[in-house]
Write a protein that holds these residues in place. Sequence first.
Motif: not given
Length: 419
Positions: A265-266, A280-282, A287-288, A336-337
């Motif tokens: 969905e991203c 932002m995705f990177v 982080r995740y 994951f956001w």
Amino acid sequence: MSTNKQVPQDKGLDNTLALLDEGYLFIKNRMNEYKSNIFETHLLGQKVICMSGEEAVKIFYDPDLFYRNGVAPKRVQKTLFGVGAIQSMDGDNHIHRKHLFMSLMTPSHQNELSKLTMSELEDSIKIWKNKDQIVLFDEVKIILCKVACNWAGVSLNESEVKELSEDLSSMVDSFGSIGPRHWKGRRARTKSEEWIKNIIEDVRSDKIKAKEGTALHSMAFYRDLNGNQLDSHMAAIELINVLRPIVAISTYITFLALALHEYPECKEKLLTGDSKELEMFVQEVRRYYPFTPFLGARVKKDFVWNKCEFKEGTLVMLDAYGINHDPKIWNNPDKFWPERFRDREYNPFDFIPQGGGDPSKGHRCPGEGITIEIMKTTLDFLINKIDYDVPNQNLSYSLSKIPTFPESGFIMSNIKEKY
Ligand code: HEM
């Protein structure tokens, strides 16, 4: 009454086996159990204070309270860092050498590395589209080794690049392990140090011309605070300290591909190639997913923090992985956001996948800018330059293995160029 009676004490005489068993979750599990952001345990026969949270990061990066010399176990120095390298330096000598590293990682270096990465990735399409399938992790290790050597001014032929990429990644793979995996990393380090040392000596004797401003030239001719050149072995270790982590970005890239697969969905927002969306995705991938587990330092002088007495010489471990999943810092940390990074202000103490504090004043990784840019470029490539299928495979990763990554290395099939 000793102040530390107020600090939770871990059960058992020694918890080294529990650390090997629980891996990334060793500190976090106990923080949850003891409902505390600090506890004492015993590892490899010594007392260790484990701590977590933003305030803990602030004290951990105070050079008046902690030092690094002799902290990393020999097994880590002989695989991951190199004996006597920047990671175990303190004070003015550390800062001086750190400036050398920082001078190689400016935005223009980041840009150059991104361009080299995109060009190598694009060249690979010709080969990949004729193969049934590829393992992304294996391919990217070689691509990044080529990119790193090219950028650093180290010229190697195709087979040397492949060999070096294997050696550099086994240094990373081996530091947390025992047995054959560990010894493979040690042998890889000895071989690469010898190889790069010869190159440094050839540059110094003018047998090889190194371009000014490259990492090779800078390491070969750097002079320390006393005006002395590094001995050629140490110069090799420090050059490896920039080559190895560039190749290690392949682990994050494998997690990038996994995240695209797990959270399709991203994808829509990334199709524009917008730099902010890619970033932002990177950041959320950094982080995740697990990479850096904990960081270690020793107490420089006695002090009390959080009702805990820190005695000079005590080993302290900071929970890097746990802080990236701390519910006091992150809403819904196990989700994951990427959107959480849209309006987030930079804080050097609450997001520490590559260490915290100010990189020019402490031990925080100098290569974060390079890491983020290379990841953004590769994400853009995966989304906007190729189409591929993800066949059935074992994409799980174990949090008890340090370092860890998806078991299959991320297999891609049916790769086609997008027009
Ligand atoms: C693959 C992604 C990377 C990760 C997860 C990572 C992680 C880290 C961590 C956790 C530290 C230690 C922080 C501390 O002790 O407080 C560190 C230090 C360091 N990193 Fe990275 N790093 C990465 C990429 C890079 C890159 C691309 C470079 C250079 C090209 C680099 C060069 C270094 C150096 C030289 C240090 C030692 C700094 C010092 O002791 O002052 N790293 N890194």
